[in-house]
Write a protein that holds these residues in place. Structure first.
Motif, PDB file in Angstrom:
ATOM      1  N   GLU A   1      35.683 -25.211-100.640  1.00 20.06           N
ATOM      2  CA  GLU A   1      35.246 -26.397-101.452  1.00 20.06           C
ATOM      3  C   GLU A   1      36.046 -27.275-100.954  1.00 20.06           C
ATOM      4  OE1 GLU A   1      34.559 -26.403-105.486  1.00 20.06           O
ATOM      5  OE2 GLU A   1      34.484 -24.195-105.668  1.00 20.06           O
ATOM      6  N   LYS A   2      35.296 -28.787-100.682  1.00 22.27           N
ATOM      7  CA  LYS A   2      35.942 -29.696 -99.973  1.00 22.27           C
ATOM      8  C   LYS A   2      35.647 -30.993-101.038  1.00 22.27           C
ATOM      9  CE  LYS A   2      35.534 -28.183 -95.470  1.00 22.27           C
ATOM     10  NZ  LYS A   2      35.176 -28.320 -94.075  1.00 22.27           N
ATOM     11  N   PRO A   3      36.319 -32.113-100.897  1.00 26.57           N
ATOM     12  CA  PRO A   3      35.846 -33.361-101.642  1.00 26.57           C
ATOM     13  C   PRO A   3      34.811 -33.898-101.491  1.00 26.57           C
ATOM     14  CG  PRO A   3      38.381 -33.585-100.344  1.00 26.57           C
ATOM     15  CD  PRO A   3      37.557 -32.318-100.050  1.00 26.57           C
ATOM     16  N   LEU A   4      33.940 -33.564-100.524  1.00 23.30           N
ATOM     17  CA  LEU A   4      32.570 -34.167-100.296  1.00 23.30           C
ATOM     18  C   LEU A   4      31.739 -33.127 -99.750  1.00 23.30           C
ATOM     19  CD1 LEU A   4      33.565 -37.375 -97.981  1.00 23.30           C
ATOM     20  CD2 LEU A   4      33.260 -37.173-100.625  1.00 23.30           C
ATOM     21  N   GLY A   5      31.857 -31.853 -99.899  1.00 20.55           N
ATOM     22  CA  GLY A   5      30.968 -30.865 -99.379  1.00 20.55           C
ATOM     23  C   GLY A   5      31.459 -29.578 -99.547  1.00 20.55           C
ATOM     24  N   ALA A   6      31.103 -28.455 -98.856  1.00 21.57           N
ATOM     25  CA  ALA A   6      31.508 -27.287 -99.199  1.00 21.57           C
ATOM     26  C   ALA A   6      31.254 -26.454 -97.851  1.00 21.57           C
ATOM     27  CB  ALA A   6      31.023 -26.460-100.301  1.00 21.57           C
ATOM     28  N   ALA A   7      32.042 -25.236 -97.463  1.00 15.33           N
ATOM     29  CA  ALA A   7      31.624 -24.640 -96.294  1.00 15.33           C
ATOM     30  C   ALA A   7      31.631 -22.913 -96.569  1.00 15.33           C
ATOM     31  CB  ALA A   7      32.566 -24.833 -95.420  1.00 15.33           C
ATOM     32  N   LEU A   8      30.611 -22.145 -96.082  1.00 11.95           N
ATOM     33  CA  LEU A   8      30.777 -20.648 -96.160  1.00 11.95           C
ATOM     34  C   LEU A   8      31.575 -20.405 -94.731  1.00 11.95           C
ATOM     35  CD1 LEU A   8      27.306 -19.960 -97.867  1.00 11.95           C
ATOM     36  CD2 LEU A   8      29.576 -19.548 -98.584  1.00 11.95           C
ATOM     37  N   HIS A   9      32.346 -19.478 -94.837  1.00 10.40           N
ATOM     38  CA  HIS A   9      32.831 -18.971 -93.593  1.00 10.40           C
ATOM     39  C   HIS A   9      32.504 -17.436 -93.652  1.00 10.40           C
ATOM     40  CE1 HIS A   9      35.911 -22.286 -92.852  1.00 10.40           C
ATOM     41  NE2 HIS A   9      35.650 -22.563 -93.974  1.00 10.40           N
ATOM     42  N   TYR A  10      32.105 -17.149 -92.498  1.00 11.93           N
ATOM     43  CA  TYR A  10      31.777 -15.538 -92.459  1.00 11.93           C
ATOM     44  C   TYR A  10      32.281 -14.767 -91.355  1.00 11.93           C
ATOM     45  CZ  TYR A  10      28.370 -17.720 -89.068  1.00 11.93           C
ATOM     46  OH  TYR A  10      27.932 -18.284 -88.029  1.00 11.93           O
ATOM     47  N   ARG A  11      33.512 -15.441 -90.753  1.00 14.34           N
ATOM     48  CA  ARG A  11      34.059 -14.636 -89.720  1.00 14.34           C
ATOM     49  C   ARG A  11      34.415 -13.278 -90.135  1.00 14.34           C
ATOM     50  NH1 ARG A  11      36.333 -16.874 -85.288  1.00 14.34           N
ATOM     51  NH2 ARG A  11      35.671 -18.916 -86.128  1.00 14.34           N
ATOM     52  N   GLU A  12      34.676 -13.063 -91.239  1.00 16.05           N
ATOM     53  CA  GLU A  12      35.219 -11.588 -91.631  1.00 16.05           C
ATOM     54  C   GLU A  12      33.866 -10.848 -92.062  1.00 16.05           C
ATOM     55  OE1 GLU A  12      38.142 -12.293 -94.643  1.00 16.05           O
ATOM     56  OE2 GLU A  12      39.649 -11.936 -93.205  1.00 16.05           O
ATOM     57  N   GLN A  13      32.794 -11.463 -91.962  1.00 10.68           N
ATOM     58  CA  GLN A  13      31.355 -10.607 -92.220  1.00 10.68           C
ATOM     59  C   GLN A  13      30.459 -11.165 -91.411  1.00 10.68           C
ATOM     60  OE1 GLN A  13      29.644  -8.223 -93.113  1.00 10.68           O
ATOM     61  NE2 GLN A  13      30.659  -7.870 -95.189  1.00 10.68           N
ATOM     62  N   PRO A  14      30.427 -10.933 -90.116  1.00 11.67           N
ATOM     63  CA  PRO A  14      29.621 -11.473 -89.081  1.00 11.67           C
ATOM     64  C   PRO A  14      27.940 -11.358 -89.715  1.00 11.67           C
ATOM     65  CG  PRO A  14      31.061 -10.603 -87.994  1.00 11.67           C
ATOM     66  CD  PRO A  14      31.325 -10.179 -89.518  1.00 11.67           C
ATOM     67  N   ALA A  15      27.858  -9.967 -90.287  1.00 15.31           N
ATOM     68  CA  ALA A  15      26.244  -9.636 -90.617  1.00 15.31           C
ATOM     69  C   ALA A  15      25.769 -10.595 -91.707  1.00 15.31           C
ATOM     70  CB  ALA A  15      26.589  -8.180 -91.285  1.00 15.31           C
TER      71      ALA A  15
ATOM     72  N   GLU B   1      25.550 -13.663 -91.482  1.00 21.79           N
ATOM     73  CA  GLU B   1      25.334 -15.146 -90.721  1.00 21.79           C
ATOM     74  C   GLU B   1      23.989 -15.624 -91.475  1.00 21.79           C
ATOM     75  OE1 GLU B   1      24.636 -17.125 -86.309  1.00 21.79           O
ATOM     76  OE2 GLU B   1      25.227 -15.139 -86.745  1.00 21.79           O
ATOM     77  N   GLU B   2      22.972 -14.707 -91.343  1.00 22.00           N
ATOM     78  CA  GLU B   2      21.794 -15.400 -91.822  1.00 22.00           C
ATOM     79  C   GLU B   2      21.613 -16.052 -93.212  1.00 22.00           C
ATOM     80  OE1 GLU B   2      19.431 -16.329 -89.967  1.00 22.00           O
ATOM     81  OE2 GLU B   2      20.536 -15.809 -88.182  1.00 22.00           O
ATOM     82  N   ASP B   3      22.235 -14.937 -93.986  1.00 20.23           N
ATOM     83  CA  ASP B   3      22.333 -15.419 -95.394  1.00 20.23           C
ATOM     84  C   ASP B   3      23.140 -16.576 -95.782  1.00 20.23           C
ATOM     85  OD1 ASP B   3      20.614 -13.110 -96.331  1.00 20.23           O
ATOM     86  OD2 ASP B   3      22.167 -11.992 -97.182  1.00 20.23           O
ATOM     87  N   CYS B   4      24.214 -16.831 -94.984  1.00 17.30           N
ATOM     88  CA  CYS B   4      25.047 -17.846 -95.015  1.00 17.30           C
ATOM     89  C   CYS B   4      24.157 -19.241 -94.575  1.00 17.30           C
ATOM     90  CB  CYS B   4      26.119 -17.941 -94.317  1.00 17.30           C
ATOM     91  SG  CYS B   4      27.249 -16.588 -95.114  1.00 17.30           S
ATOM     92  N   ARG B   5      23.326 -18.865 -93.527  1.00 20.66           N
ATOM     93  CA  ARG B   5      22.446 -20.070 -92.980  1.00 20.66           C
ATOM     94  C   ARG B   5      21.539 -20.342 -94.038  1.00 20.66           C
ATOM     95  NH1 ARG B   5      21.546 -20.858 -87.693  1.00 20.66           N
ATOM     96  NH2 ARG B   5      22.331 -18.725 -87.215  1.00 20.66           N
TER      97      ARG B   5
END
Length: 241
Positions: A117-131, A133-137
């Motif tokens: 979580e960030k002040p103006l947005g948020a990010a999903l990091h999937y480096r530890e779970q590459p499978a 990717e499409e769900d995160c996208r």
């Protein structure tokens, strides 16, 4: 044609803009597991002095997060991909919490996916779970639509953020200020989000330096990795003496 390494003389009379992850520190599996060696703090302090303060870190992280990692060094930081300037109040998007709730559900469903979580947005990091990717996208696209934001893709990450600015607009704004007038912008970065910075630097008579493997880019030069960035900066700042 392959990009050549930048000459040390490029730093002379420059305003230097540096990405953080993947440029000054190696990308880690999790944003909170990076390592910042004391030698980097010494290098940044030396650069800040030799460039008369014309040094700014432009990161996807929150500006407060970057400054926390760099303590006790005080340096100018623009966070959240150019949208958030350290020491300046910013308005949080009203519908952001709804978007974050969608992203949190994906992170909880996929072990190894990290929600940042960030002040103006948020990010999903999937480096530890590459499978995942499409769900995160898909989740990022849905969350962005719900919150009136845009999706910013990066290295193993999808982020939702306001569409009102980027690293390039941050460079343009800073270069219009008195402290940077008469200098040439030099932007160093590794990710797709840094392309806006490369474009702005070139537009304003400066240059971009890509960190990492060859790719289609607006950068003018290339350095292979973080170690090469440190070496080039050290060599270049010594040449200013």
């Amino acid at each position: 044609m392959p990009l050549l390494p930048p000459p040390p003389s490029l730093l002379r009379d420059a305003s230097l803009f540096l990405d953080f992850d993947g440029t000054l520190v190696p990308i880690a599996a999790r944003p909170d597991s990076i390592e910042v060696p004391p030698s980097l703090l010494d290098l940044l302090a030396h650069l800040q002095k030799r460039l008369n303060g014309r040094l700014t870190l432009v990161s996807g992280r929150a500006s407060a997060d970057v400054l926390q990692w760099l303590k006790p060094l005080q340096v100018a930081v623009v966070g959240s991909h150019g949208l958030e300037r350290a020491g300046t109040a910013t308005d949080r998007p009203p519908a952001l919490e709804k978007g974050i709730a969608l992203l949190r559900a994906v992170a909880e469903r996929h072990g190894g996916v990290l929600l940042e979580e960030k002040p103006l947005g948020a990010a999903l990091h999937y480096r530890e779970q590459p499978a995942a990717e499409e769900d995160c996208r898909a989740a990022a696209a849905e969350a962005a639509g719900l919150a009136g934001l845009q999706v910013q893709a990066g290295k193993m990450v999808f982020e939702i953020k306001p569409a009102t600015g980027n690293k390039g607009s941050a460079v343009r704004l800073l270069m219009s200020e008195d402290a940077h007038r008469g200098a040439r912008p030099l932007f160093i970065g590794d990710d797709l989000t840094d392309e806006h910075g490369f474009e702005a630097a070139r537009e304003l008579g400066g240059a971009g330096i890509l960190v990492g493997p060859e790719r289609d880019t607006a950068a003018d030069y290339r350095l292979p990795d973080v170690g090469d960035v440190h070496h080039w900066l050290q060599t270049s700042v010594e040449a200013l003496s």
